[in-house]
Design an enzyme around this catalytic site. Structure first.
Site: not given
Ligand SMILES: *Cc1c(COP(=O)(O)O)cnc(C)c1O
Length: 384
Positions: A72, A152, A180, A323
């Site tokens: 992605g 997300n 998503q 992340c």
């Protein structure tokens, strides 16, 4: 192994059994290079093109508008960097939001550091943007709008088709990060009015390391990766047949479960149960929300400790963004909603799939209040 309650499907998913079955021949006997002319290679070529057709059917586009990539993140980098390059004679202005995934956020930051001017639209308290602000932000030098289809961390679904209409009326290219959204809500590219759409395999039951970029016919994009000319010269490197075959099989299976009525029911039960915990807030849009995402902030709690204690009960959850899990900065998404740093630290995202059961939800609703209470008793932030 003890029971695992997997509620982190927005981070990654279990590989679907259909995908495993579909890829087996290619992991064993069918190892040919799709560019080779003999039959062994042609088996890979056929699998590649059938997979492209499956993706095209789901996106309601032409197979030659589908390009396979390595993730992605790669699709997003390619879409954004090449789109602005294609329009370089028009200008260097890009419009996006404050709640994009790091793949978009950091690509834009890179462009911002290299002479581009980026407008980040404001988000309201549930993560929605103002279409009026979007309209008034478009300038004569605007070359790209990049706005995610669904977030997300908080599950908010953005008004992609309306954004598409505004972009098209203004003659500005529109890219959406639909990682998503695909296989969760309808993603017909014609109805959405997008020029570019990114998706990722491992968020929908395929293996990690494969993605797709949809590029509307007629839009000429320079490749991000140069080499042997695979993917019609646009994305070189011998095709990841394993990833691509699992992506197509998983996608086909995932869309067959839509609309995700049962997942939505479990999500709502989870939300209702979790909100019974005092001083807890739902994050994201209560209505326009992905079927599988339940996200919260708990006052007086540190999200990371919460995840560790849930893990002791076999519950896999996340604070929001994979992340940001190992950094001490609170999520940029939660800050964009107007939450304080302190509150944003106490975030939890529970993301469901069709594999989750009522028992998973009951078990989580039994353990979570205990864990929250325990952490609050220990917390210097908690003022009773
Ligand atoms: C996971 C995710 C990405 C990145 O996809 P990868 O295949 O992991 O690179 C991008 N955008 C969103 C919204 C995501 O959830």
């Amino acid at each position: 192994m003890e029971k695992l309650v997997y509620l982190d499907n927005a981070a990654t998913t279990r590989i679907s059994q259909k995908a495993i079955d579909a890829v087996m021949p290619f992991l064993t006997d069918n190892y040919g290079n799709p560019s080779s002319l003999y039959s062994l290679g042609q088996k890979s070529k056929v699998a590649l093109e059938n997979s492209r057709k499956t993706v095209a059917d789901v996106l309601a586009c032409r197979p030659d508008e589908v390009y396979f990539t390595g993730s992605g993140t790669e699709s997003i980098n390619w879409a954004i960097k090449s789109a602005v390059k294609a329009k370089k004679d028009i200008g260097k202005h890009i419009i996006s939001t404050k709640i994009e995934h790091p793949a978009v956020k950091n690509t834009l930051k890179y462009l911002g550091d290299n002479g581009y001017d980026i407008t980040y639209l404001e988000s309201d308290s549930v993560g929605q943007i103002s279409l009026d602000e979007l309209r008034s932000s478009i300038r004569s030098d605007t070359v790209l709008i990049s706005i995610m289809m669904a977030n997300n961390e908080i599950g908010t679904i953005l008004p992609t088709a309306e954004i598409g209409r505004i972009a098209s009326e203004a003659g500005v290219l529109f890219h959406t990060d639909a990682v998503q959204a695909v296989a969760h809500i309808p993603t017909d590219v014609g109805e959405l009015g997008v020029d570019l759409l990114s998706l990722s395999g491992h968020k929908l039951g395929a293996v990690k390391g494969v993605g797709v970029l949809y590029v509307k016919k007629g839009l000429k994009l320079e490749p991000l990766i140069h080499g042997g000319g695979q993917e019609r010269g646009k994305r070189s490197g011998t095709e990841n047949i394993f990833g691509i075959v699992t992506l197509a099989a998983a996608l086909e299976e995932a869309v067959s479960h839509m609309p995700l009525t049962q997942v939505t029911k479990l999500r709502d039960k989870l939300i209702e149960g979790v909100l019974k915990i005092p001083r807890t807030q739902l994050t994201g849009d209560p209505v326009n929300r992905l079927p599988g995402i339940a996200s919260f902030v708990f006052e007086g709690i540190e999200g990371e400790s919460l995840l560790l204690l849930l893990n002791q009960h076999g519950i896999c959850a996340s604070s929001g963004s994979a992340c940001s899990s190992d950094s001490l900065d609170p999520s940029h998404v939660l800050l964009a909603l107007g939450l304080s740093h302190e509150t944003a630290h106490g975030s939890l995202r529970l993301s469901l799939s069709v594999d989750n059961t009522e028992q998973d939800i009951d078990f989580t609703l039994e353990k979570l209040p205990i864990v929250v209470e325990k952490l609050r008793m220990m917390s210097p932030l908690w003022k009773g």
